[in-house]
Design an enzyme around this catalytic site. Structure first.
Site, PDB file in Angstrom:
ATOM      1  N   GLU A   1     -12.695   1.997  -1.620  1.00 57.80           N
ATOM      2  CA  GLU A   1     -12.447   3.117  -0.704  1.00 57.80           C
ATOM      3  C   GLU A   1     -13.741   3.727  -0.174  1.00 57.80           C
ATOM      4  OE1 GLU A   1     -12.062   4.858  -4.953  1.00 57.80           O
ATOM      5  OE2 GLU A   1     -11.808   2.946  -3.917  1.00 57.80           O
TER       6      GLU A   1
ATOM      7  N   HIS B   1       0.205   0.407  -3.408  1.00 63.78           N
ATOM      8  CA  HIS B   1      -0.990  -0.116  -2.747  1.00 63.78           C
ATOM      9  C   HIS B   1      -0.824  -0.220  -1.236  1.00 63.78           C
ATOM     10  CE1 HIS B   1      -3.422  -1.051  -6.281  1.00 63.78           C
ATOM     11  NE2 HIS B   1      -2.294  -1.382  -6.882  1.00 63.78           N
TER      12      HIS B   1
ATOM     13  N   ASP C   1     -16.728   8.346   0.370  1.00 62.12           N
ATOM     14  CA  ASP C   1     -15.695   7.813  -0.515  1.00 62.12           C
ATOM     15  C   ASP C   1     -14.453   8.675  -0.347  1.00 62.12           C
ATOM     16  OD1 ASP C   1     -15.432   5.968  -3.167  1.00 62.12           O
ATOM     17  OD2 ASP C   1     -14.291   7.823  -3.402  1.00 62.12           O
TER      18      ASP C   1
ATOM     19  N   ASN D   1      -2.732   5.328  -4.597  1.00 60.93           N
ATOM     20  CA  ASN D   1      -2.277   4.003  -5.034  1.00 60.93           C
ATOM     21  C   ASN D   1      -1.262   4.090  -6.167  1.00 60.93           C
ATOM     22  OD1 ASN D   1      -3.532   2.186  -3.314  1.00 60.93           O
ATOM     23  ND2 ASN D   1      -5.404   2.089  -4.511  1.00 60.93           N
TER      24      ASN D   1
ATOM     25  N   ASP E   1      -3.493   1.037   1.405  1.00 60.54           N
ATOM     26  CA  ASP E   1      -4.006   0.240   2.525  1.00 60.54           C
ATOM     27  C   ASP E   1      -3.856   0.994   3.844  1.00 60.54           C
ATOM     28  OD1 ASP E   1      -4.608  -1.759   0.757  1.00 60.54           O
ATOM     29  OD2 ASP E   1      -2.896  -3.038   1.273  1.00 60.54           O
TER      30      ASP E   1
END
Length: 364
Positions: free
Chosen positions: A282, A252, A239, A247, A256
């Site tokens: 994630e 965002h 993770d 974010n 990404d």
């Protein structure tokens, strides 16, 4: 039909013109007589060869293969010059037949090979054989025609002189050839469509990695192989650390970009037979076939260090990446779903101990 449906529109246009060219060539063949003009003979042969060339280009476009446009144009140009020279010099018809057949064999073999390799990659050997068989058969026919024409003391009327009654089987073979090639073209377009549907169903659209559904299927297959043949496999669940902060602070799009960077890094650091997937959000799940428990800690640490060494520059602002990892190797009596739970527990343990750490799962 395929263009309005947006099934490989660029390839479909090439296939369409291949059909037009082949049909025009076959029609011109039926008009040949002993008094037919040089232009009629030449255009018929070049139209048919152009159709074979366009089929190859269509297959290359369909499956996103390396283009051979320059090589093919050069070959077609050379063939045209040889044919014109042969007709102007009134050379024996066998010469023209051999030049035509050799060029047709080259174009068709190239198209057959590309079609076979592309379909085999997505659907396997058997499907590739079945869907490429018409092209390979047509290639073999033109290759055989070349050998027959070169064989001494052979009656060539059935294979060269299309203006004679003996050539009717040859003209009918061109009609069957048109049908066979259309079967291949339609089959190729449908194969590409199915491959894309599979890709959408099994791939994560953001990172291009396997998605959760696909990796769980692969995990089940690996577990069944373990049960039958005792072939070990290992899992790593990781993770990204502080992903919510990326974010929230940078947006965002930055998140990404971080996920894509993580995906490319993971794909580069593992073996070709290993499987990297985006498990959700994630989280990433890595499956390692054939990896034993003794090897896994070194692999996990290598992945952790590689990710920790990654830096993403987003709008002139550096983003430091790191991840928390939990890893486990299959053991007797374990179930695949339970291994995931244990790896997940180990991953949260790594987060609790300060993040950017790899922790081994504790088997029950």
């Amino acid at each position: 039909m395929t263009r309005p449906l947006r099934i490989a529109p660029k390839a479909s246009i090439r296939f369409f013109f291949a059909n037009i060219s082949l049909s025009a060539g076959v029609y011109l063949l039926t008009l040949r007589t002993t008094n037919a003009s040089l232009l009629n003979w030449f255009l018929a042969d070049i139209a048919i060869l152009s159709s074979f060339m366009l089929i190859g280009w269509g297959i290359q476009q369909l499956f996103k293969l390396h283009s051979s446009v320059k090589r093919d144009c050069l070959l077609l140009g050379l063939t045209s010059l040889l044919m014109l020279a042969g007709q102007l010099q009134q050379l024996h018809p066998i010469f023209l037949g051999v030049v035509f057949s050799v060029t047709a064999t080259v174009f068709l073999y190239s198209a057959s090979q590309h079609n076979f390799q592309a379909i085999q990659k997505d659907f396997g050997f058997v499907a590739a054989c079945l869907m490429s068989a018409p092209l390979f058969i047509v290639t073999a026919i033109f290759f055989a025609r070349t050998l027959i024409l070169l064989w001494p003391e052979t009656n060539t009327d059935n294979f060269v002189a299309t203006n004679k009654a003996e050539a009717m089987p040859l003209l009918w073979s061109y009609i069957l050839l048109t049908l066979a090639i259309n079967i291949v073209m339609i089959g190729g377009a449908l194969a590409r469509l199915v491959a894309k549907i599979r890709q959408f169903a099994e791939r994560d659209q953001l990172t291009g990695l396997w998605n959760r559904r696909a990796v769980l299927k692969k995990l089940q297959e690996a577990h069944e192989l373990w049960q039958k043949q005792q072939q070990s496999y290992s899992l790593i669940l990781l993770d990204l650390d502080h992903f919510k902060l990326i974010n929230d602070s940078l947006g965002h799009d930055a998140g990404d970009a971080a996920l894509r960077r993580c995906a490319t890094t993971l794909s580069a650091v593992v073996r070709t037979q290993d499987l990297v997937s985006r498990y959700g959000g994630e989280e990433f799940l890595l499956l390692f076939p054939g990896v034993a428990a003794t090897e896994l800690p070194l692999i996990a640490e290598k992945i952790r260090m590689t990710l920790a060494g990654c830096q993403l520059i987003w709008q002139n602002q550096p983003i430091e990446l790191s991840a928390s990892l939990g890893y486990i190797t299959v053991y007797p009596g374990a179930k695949a779903e339970h291994l995931l739970t244990l790896a997940d527990n180990a991953m949260y343990k790594a987060k609790a101990e300060g993040r950017n750490k790899a922790c081994a799962a504790v088997a029950d």
